[in-house]
Scaffold this motif. Structure first.
Motif, short mmCIF file in Angstrom:
data_model
loop_
_atom_site.label_atom_id
_atom_site.label_comp_id
_atom_site.label_asym_id
_atom_site.label_seq_id
_atom_site.Cartn_x
_atom_site.Cartn_y
_atom_site.Cartn_z
N THR A 143 75.64 160.00 71.71
CA THR A 143 77.10 159.15 71.92
C THR A 143 77.19 158.94 73.25
O THR A 143 75.96 158.25 73.97
N PHE A 144 78.14 157.58 72.69
CA PHE A 144 78.10 157.14 74.29
C PHE A 144 79.57 157.54 74.50
O PHE A 144 80.43 157.88 74.74
N LEU A 145 78.77 157.79 76.22
CA LEU A 145 79.33 157.97 77.23
C LEU A 145 79.50 157.69 78.60
O LEU A 145 78.99 157.09 79.16
N TRP A 146 81.52 157.64 79.21
CA TRP A 146 81.06 157.87 80.51
C TRP A 146 81.28 158.64 81.26
O TRP A 146 82.61 159.36 80.50
N VAL A 147 81.60 158.81 82.61
CA VAL A 147 81.81 159.96 83.28
C VAL A 147 83.18 159.26 84.50
O VAL A 147 82.52 158.36 84.95
N GLU A 148 84.04 159.44 84.43
CA GLU A 148 84.93 158.66 85.54
C GLU A 148 85.22 160.02 86.50
O GLU A 148 84.89 160.87 86.56
N LEU A 149 85.17 159.08 87.73
CA LEU A 149 84.51 159.72 88.89
C LEU A 149 85.99 159.82 89.92
O LEU A 149 85.96 158.43 90.32
N GLY A 150 86.49 160.44 90.10
CA GLY A 150 88.35 160.24 90.98
C GLY A 150 87.95 160.61 91.91
O GLY A 150 87.38 161.11 93.50
N LEU A 151 87.17 159.07 92.82
CA LEU A 151 86.61 158.90 94.08
C LEU A 151 87.93 158.24 94.36
O LEU A 151 88.08 159.09 95.99
N GLN A 152 89.04 157.72 94.38
CA GLN A 152 90.71 157.12 94.75
C GLN A 152 90.58 156.28 96.50
O GLN A 152 90.11 155.38 96.74
N THR A 153 89.52 156.54 97.66
CA THR A 153 88.74 155.72 98.89
C THR A 153 87.99 156.17 99.13
O THR A 153 87.71 157.42 99.54
N ILE A 154 87.12 155.37 99.70
CA ILE A 154 85.23 155.74 100.77
C ILE A 154 85.74 156.09 101.82
O ILE A 154 84.60 156.94 102.41
N HIS A 155 87.83 156.70 102.42
CA HIS A 155 88.11 156.72 103.63
C HIS A 155 88.05 158.01 104.30
O HIS A 155 88.96 158.24 103.41
N ASP A 156 87.78 159.13 104.52
CA ASP A 156 87.37 160.81 104.25
C ASP A 156 89.01 160.37 105.33
O ASP A 156 89.08 161.73 104.60
N GLU A 157 88.83 159.65 105.99
CA GLU A 157 90.27 160.30 106.74
C GLU A 157 91.61 160.35 105.89
O GLU A 157 92.84 161.18 106.22
N THR A 158 91.90 159.06 104.85
CA THR A 158 92.72 159.26 103.93
C THR A 158 92.67 160.15 102.96
O THR A 158 92.92 160.48 102.72
N ALA A 159 91.41 160.45 102.61
CA ALA A 159 91.32 161.60 101.91
C ALA A 159 91.48 163.22 102.43
O ALA A 159 92.67 163.82 101.29
N LYS A 160 91.53 163.00 103.27
CA LYS A 160 92.16 164.32 104.19
C LYS A 160 93.85 164.19 104.65
O LYS A 160 93.93 165.44 103.77
N ARG A 161 93.95 163.16 104.33
CA ARG A 161 95.96 162.64 104.50
C ARG A 161 96.17 163.00 102.99
O ARG A 161 97.09 163.81 102.26
N MET A 162 95.41 162.98 102.05
CA MET A 162 95.72 163.06 100.34
C MET A 162 95.68 164.30 99.99
O MET A 162 95.62 164.30 98.97
#
Ligand code: SF4
Length: 313
Positions: A143-162
């Motif tokens: 079938t037609f498929l896409w997978v959506e990845l929740g990256l949100q930011t490339i900055h690990d310090e923001t990822a940690k904060r969030m």
């Protein structure tokens, strides 16, 4: 390559490769995404990765607009668009966070509906074990498929904060594993996260669109961009009271246009504004005015004579 131009229903040119016209061109008819809740949970809520969830996420798992069952949505929409096809979009929580048999039991019935032409699966980058990847590869063949990845930011310090409890390395691995299997990837980024400057946000866009850690690999299929929505019941409400991601619609539009100029024309845009329901929205207060935001973006792009993938001379 010249950016694609799609006609809008109001007759004005669209300078962004939005997914709706792309799908219409691909399938030869209008394609509607149906937001579905497959009943999955999230490892960032149940303790296996973290607790409390990402700070911007409400209890519904960032699927606030996910609504009724698939057949109810088709019934409602078929009056408006009798010839439409559908993408079953599993949006709420982490839609690969279950054994493969459960994924199969959840996804297969949706694909049996005659007008469902494909499936979109939203997930965390750290929730793609090999057997799930094998199953997605199998789905992608049929079938037609896409997978959506929740990256949100490339900055690990923001990822940690969030409190995302995943990092850029997880995303890089996920993109590599999916694209090696020929699976389309849509990357989800949030603009306006606390502590991020304009350049940091643009760096995230450039990184995701430039192939990330595998710049020689295939590009991602799509990008989902929107402003941070602070909603009731999310960690943001307590951790950042009074936080305003953008001072005004114009401030958001100004950043967004520069971001879009950095997106190569072949990458589809899956969203460019937020969609939090007004009933739970705290900030930005104007975020629910989706039509106004979109019109402002299109108008500004025409005025500035700018295009997706093409900065002003
Ligand atoms: S945003 Fe996604 S990964 Fe984060 S807590 Fe919500 S459902 Fe889990």
């Amino acid at each position: 390559m010249e950016p694609k131009i799609f006609d809008r229903s109001d007759g004005q040119e669209l300078r962004i490769n939005m997914i709706s016209p792309w799908l219409k061109q691909r399938f030869g008819r209008k394609i509607v995404k149906l937001s579905l809740d497959g009943g999955f949970t999230c490892p960032n809520r149940d303790g296996s990765k973290g607790t409390g969830g990402c700070l911007f996420c409400s209890e519904s798992g960032s699927g606030d607009m996910a609504s009724a069952a698939l057949e109810d949505q088709i019934e409602l929409l078929s009056d408006k668009w009798p010839d439409a096809g559908y993408i079953a979009y599993f949006q709420s929580h982490t839609n690969t966070y279950a054994p493969v048999e459960v994924l199969r039991r959840t996804f297969s019935p949706a694909l049996e509906y005659p007008d469902v032409v494909g499936i979109a699966v939203a997930t965390r980058p750290d929730c793609l074990p090999d057997d799930v990847l094998d199953y997605l590869e199998e789905l992608n063949r049929t079938t037609f498929l896409w997978v959506e990845l929740g990256l949100q930011t490339i900055h690990d310090e923001t990822a940690k904060r969030m409190n995302l409890c995943h990092d850029l390395a997880d995303y890089d691995c996920a993109v590599k594993a999916l694209t090696e299997r020929g699976i389309r990837v849509v990357t989800h980024l949030i603009l306006g996260l606390p502590g991020e400057s304009r350049e940091m946000m643009l760096d995230s866009v450039r990184y995701a669109c430039g192939g990330g850690a595998t710049p020689d690999g295939p590009p991602i299929f799509g990008l989902k961009l929107h402003m941070l929505n602070v909603v009731r019941g999310s960690g943001m409400e307590n951790a950042y009271p009074g936080y305003e991601p953008f001072a005004s619609i114009d401030a958001y539009v100004d950043l967004l246009i520069e971001a879009i100029e950095n997106v190569p024309p072949e990458i589809t845009l899956h969203r460019i504004s937020g969609d939090a329901p007004r009933s739970t929205l705290i900030a930005p207060a104007w975020s629910y005015k989706k039509r106004t935001i979109l019109n402002t973006i299109h108008k500004e792009m025409r005025l500035r004579n700018t295009w997706q993938g093409k900065a002003l001379e």
